[in-house]
Scaffold this active site. Structure first.
Site, PDB file in Angstrom:
ATOM      1  N   LYS A   1       0.946  -1.140   0.051  1.00  0.00           N
ATOM      2  CA  LYS A   1      -0.086  -0.088   0.054  1.00  0.00           C
ATOM      3  C   LYS A   1       0.957   1.256   0.030  1.00  0.00           C
ATOM      4  CE  LYS A   1      -1.665   1.412   4.194  1.00  0.00           C
ATOM      5  NZ  LYS A   1      -1.363   2.896   4.640  1.00  0.00           N
TER       6      LYS A   1
ATOM      7  N   ASP B   1       5.072   0.080  11.961  1.00  0.00           N
ATOM      8  CA  ASP B   1       4.044  -0.497  11.326  1.00  0.00           C
ATOM      9  C   ASP B   1       3.771  -1.788  11.978  1.00  0.00           C
ATOM     10  OD1 ASP B   1       3.775   1.492   8.397  1.00  0.00           O
ATOM     11  OD2 ASP B   1       3.451   1.949  10.321  1.00  0.00           O
TER      12      ASP B   1
ATOM     13  N   ARG C   1      -8.531  -0.598   4.944  1.00  0.00           N
ATOM     14  CA  ARG C   1      -7.816   0.405   4.376  1.00  0.00           C
ATOM     15  C   ARG C   1      -6.418  -0.315   3.816  1.00  0.00           C
ATOM     16  NH1 ARG C   1      -6.324   4.907   7.795  1.00  0.00           N
ATOM     17  NH2 ARG C   1      -4.967   5.457   6.063  1.00  0.00           N
TER      18      ARG C   1
ATOM     19  N   ARG D   1       0.369  13.823  13.193  1.00  0.00           N
ATOM     20  CA  ARG D   1       0.709  13.779  11.779  1.00  0.00           C
ATOM     21  C   ARG D   1       0.861  14.985  11.110  1.00  0.00           C
ATOM     22  NH1 ARG D   1      -0.929   8.546  10.586  1.00  0.00           N
ATOM     23  NH2 ARG D   1       0.638   8.406   8.883  1.00  0.00           N
TER      24      ARG D   1
ATOM     25  N   CYS E   1      -4.673  11.639  12.944  1.00  0.00           N
ATOM     26  CA  CYS E   1      -5.277  10.554  13.151  1.00  0.00           C
ATOM     27  C   CYS E   1      -4.922  10.095  14.093  1.00  0.00           C
ATOM     28  CB  CYS E   1      -5.024   9.721  11.835  1.00  0.00           C
ATOM     29  SG  CYS E   1      -3.217   8.751  12.086  1.00  0.00           S
TER      30      CYS E   1
HETATM   31  C1  EPZ Z   1       4.413   6.796   6.460  1.00  0.00           C
HETATM   32  O1  EPZ Z   1       3.494   8.006   7.199  1.00  0.00           O
HETATM   33  C2  EPZ Z   1       3.541   5.493   6.204  1.00  0.00           C
HETATM   34  N1  EPZ Z   1       2.443   5.808   5.505  1.00  0.00           N
HETATM   35  C3  EPZ Z   1       3.056   5.127   7.529  1.00  0.00           C
HETATM   36  O2  EPZ Z   1       2.125   4.137   7.490  1.00  0.00           O
HETATM   37  C4  EPZ Z   1       4.037   4.808   8.550  1.00  0.00           C
HETATM   38  O3  EPZ Z   1       3.974   4.511   9.819  1.00  0.00           O
HETATM   39  C5  EPZ Z   1       5.259   6.014   8.750  1.00  0.00           C
HETATM   40  O4  EPZ Z   1       5.548   6.409   7.285  1.00  0.00           O
HETATM   41  C6  EPZ Z   1       6.379   5.963   9.432  1.00  0.00           C
HETATM   42  O5  EPZ Z   1       6.941   4.648   8.715  1.00  0.00           O
HETATM   43  C7  EPZ Z   1       2.724   6.089   4.187  1.00  0.00           C
HETATM   44  O6  EPZ Z   1       3.657   5.740   3.599  1.00  0.00           O
HETATM   45  C8  EPZ Z   1       1.326   6.353   3.490  1.00  0.00           C
HETATM   46  P1  EPZ Z   1       6.420  10.026   8.523  1.00  0.00           P
HETATM   47  P2  EPZ Z   1       4.202   9.167   7.071  1.00  0.00           P
HETATM   48  O7  EPZ Z   1       6.258  11.395   7.831  1.00  0.00           O
HETATM   49  O8  EPZ Z   1       4.892   9.443   5.743  1.00  0.00           O
HETATM   50  C9  EPZ Z   1       6.694  13.370  11.902  1.00  0.00           C
HETATM   51  C10 EPZ Z   1       0.469   2.411   7.820  1.00  0.00           C
HETATM   52  O9  EPZ Z   1      -0.001   1.832   8.743  1.00  0.00           O
HETATM   53  N2  EPZ Z   1       6.538  14.400  10.995  1.00  0.00           N
HETATM   54  O10 EPZ Z   1       7.526   9.209   8.215  1.00  0.00           O
HETATM   55  O11 EPZ Z   1       2.913  10.176   7.535  1.00  0.00           O
HETATM   56  C11 EPZ Z   1       5.537  12.488  12.195  1.00  0.00           C
HETATM   57  O12 EPZ Z   1       4.553  13.119  13.255  1.00  0.00           O
HETATM   58  C12 EPZ Z   1       0.688   3.853   7.855  1.00  0.00           C
HETATM   59  O13 EPZ Z   1       0.433   1.907   6.720  1.00  0.00           O
HETATM   60  C13 EPZ Z   1       6.679  15.697  11.347  1.00  0.00           C
HETATM   61  O14 EPZ Z   1       6.750  15.941  12.442  1.00  0.00           O
HETATM   62  O15 EPZ Z   1       5.078   9.380   8.363  1.00  0.00           O
HETATM   63  C14 EPZ Z   1       6.097  11.338  12.929  1.00  0.00           C
HETATM   64  O16 EPZ Z   1       6.387  11.384  14.166  1.00  0.00           O
HETATM   65  C15 EPZ Z   1       0.595   4.467   9.346  1.00  0.00           C
HETATM   66  N3  EPZ Z   1       6.598  16.577  10.224  1.00  0.00           N
HETATM   67  C16 EPZ Z   1       7.445  11.074  12.215  1.00  0.00           C
HETATM   68  O17 EPZ Z   1       7.886  12.342  11.622  1.00  0.00           O
HETATM   69  C17 EPZ Z   1       6.252  16.119   9.175  1.00  0.00           C
HETATM   70  O18 EPZ Z   1       5.825  17.143   8.115  1.00  0.00           O
HETATM   71  C18 EPZ Z   1       7.618   9.999  10.855  1.00  0.00           C
HETATM   72  O19 EPZ Z   1       6.343  10.526  10.036  1.00  0.00           O
HETATM   73  C19 EPZ Z   1       6.214  14.731   8.710  1.00  0.00           C
HETATM   74  C20 EPZ Z   1       6.260  13.915   9.769  1.00  0.00           C
END
Ligand code: EPZ
Length: 421
Positions: free
Chosen positions: A22, A308, A400, A122, A117
């Protein structure tokens, strides 16, 4: 509302075919906004998030022909507007992935803020800061990101304070059409990010450092890309989830259509607990453990232990002989499954972002509620060893990200049925 009714399972047996990832399918679909030709994508997972993003692309004007539930052809020739509306984005926060491509191709777009979420706020501040570094003027108005880059985006040096998967993907796609060179430091290097880079690199974008945390992307200066047919990589998290289902029921099951080298953190941890594996090129057979040793996990960016998979391993920890500890380092609220696992009889205590799980807890079936995608799959794993019957509610979370979950589990011997209340 649909719910899953699952009875305690004897050992599972047989094979399960793993679907496309996904979290690779989503950035790939967004990247089709950068193409001048028709793009055919195979091995898409048949899950709600992919359908939602496809709907968003069609809303923007992308012409999509579905060949079957797992393959389609996109033609992004006639984009009619650049507004990613709230009504679609609120269903799937990864819709933020259209920001980079739209801004880079058109110099203007309006993308609804995805909102938080269950697992955390996020934020998308890192996405926005990076676009500003590339010359965009960004305002937040009425819940929308209004982004403008007159004359197109310019390559820039982007240092991410935190490793962000979709933040990296957004910048990589924006940089693909930008003028000049973009140097990303502290980029994510998950397999899904690597596949996106490989696809762009074979579509006309020169990218150096693929697979590492430092990328150099030489933009085409606005020239659209030519995509060859794409096959989405296997879903390492779906694979890990089925491994946990097999592990908790002391089963020997075989996973097919996988990439073993994407699973190292998961299989290493299972080996530490006492399991073994027979591996071949694209399949893996789990060998049951004699006893389940307790373990420690700290969730970390790839190639570390994936956040995850944290919830699914917490379910497994309830059956380990001793005390396991899980530290969740990426998200501030990714323990929503704890209270539901406790309803089944799990002995878990929380202190900040640390969970302590005492095993072995005999679990008893109950009504439980899914709260987010991976928390839901942890409840499915736990239900397999819970006495009697477990009803898992709000399973739209599961739909999802897990293709044909009931069918695949039933094929392994699980007594599972989807009912409507
Ligand atoms: C991706 O989400 C995945 N989703 C998530 O999978 C996964 O848990 C996550 O990466 C971490 O591996 C997709 O790829 C569609 P991040 P993402 O930006 O990109 C902080 C699932 O179950 N952050 O890597 O949204 C954030 O809050 C989903 O399939 C900021 O602070 O995650 C988090 O603490 C859930 N500011 C950390 O970085 C930003 O602008 C990592 O988040 C962006 C992120």
């Amino acid at each position: 509302m649909d719910y899953l009714q699952i009875k305690k399972s004897p050992s599972l047996q047989g094979k399960v075919s793993i679907s496309g990832a996904k979290n690779s399918a989503l950035p790939i679909l967004a990247a089709t906004l950068l193409s001048q030709n028709e793009v055919t994508i195979h091995n898409l997972p048949d899950v709600a998030d992919v359908k939602t993003l496809a709907k968003l692309l069609e809303h923007l004007g992308v012409n999509i022909t579905w060949h079957n539930p797992t393959s389609l052809t996109c033609h992004a020739q006639n984009i009619v507007h650049q507004r990613a509306i709230y009504d679609i984005v609120r269903k799937m926060r990864a819709s933020i992935l259209v920001l980079g491509p739209l801004l880079s191709r058109f110099g203007y777009c309006e993308v609804s803020l995805p909102g938080g979420c269950a697992i955390g706020a996020r934020p998308v501040d890192l996405h926005i800061k990076a676009m500003e570094k590339m010359g965009a003027n960004i305002q937040i108005k009425g819940g929308y990101i209004i982004a403008e880059a007159k004359g197109g985006l310019k390559g820039a040096d982007i240092l991410f304070d935190k490793i962000t998967v979709t933040g990296s993907e957004n910048v990589i796609m924006a940089a693909a059409l930008a003028q000049g060179k973009t140097h990303i430091i502290n980029a994510a290097k998950e397999p899904e990010v690597v596949q996106l880079c490989e696809i762009l690199s074979s579509s006309g974008v020169r990218i150096e450092g693929i697979g590492g945390n430092e990328l150099i992307i030489y933009g085409t200066g606005g020239e659209l890309l030519n995509f060859a047919p794409i096959r989405v990589i296997p879903d390492r998290i779906e694979a890990g989830t089925y491994l946990c289902a097999g592990a908790i029921t002391h089963s020997s099951i075989t996973l097919e259509n996988i990439e073993n080298n994407h699973l190292s953190a998961i299989t290493d941890k299972l080996e530490e607990i006492g399991f073994g594996f027979n591996k071949s090129e694209h399949s893996l057979t789990l060998l049951p453990a004699k006893t389940l040793k307790p373990f420690e996990i700290i969730t970390t960016e790839y190639p570390g232990f994936p956040t995850d998979m944290q919830a699914q391993f917490m379910a497994l920890a309830t059956q380990c002989e001793g005390t396991s500890v899980i530290e969740e380092r990426l998200f501030e609220n990714r323990f929503m499954h704890v209270s539901e696992l406790q309803r089944l009889g799990a002995d878990i205590s929380l202190k900040g972002n640390h969970a302590t799980i005492k095993g072995v807890s005999p679990l008893v079936g109950a009504d439980v509620m899914a709260t987010d995608l991976r928390a839901s799959s942890a409840l499915v794993v736990a239900s397999l060893v819970s006495e009697g019957t477990t009803n898992i509610h709000r399973i739209y979370h599961l739909d999802r990200g897990y293709e044909s979950l009931e069918r695949k589990l039933a094929q392994l011997g699980v007594n599972i049925v989807r009912l409507r209340s």
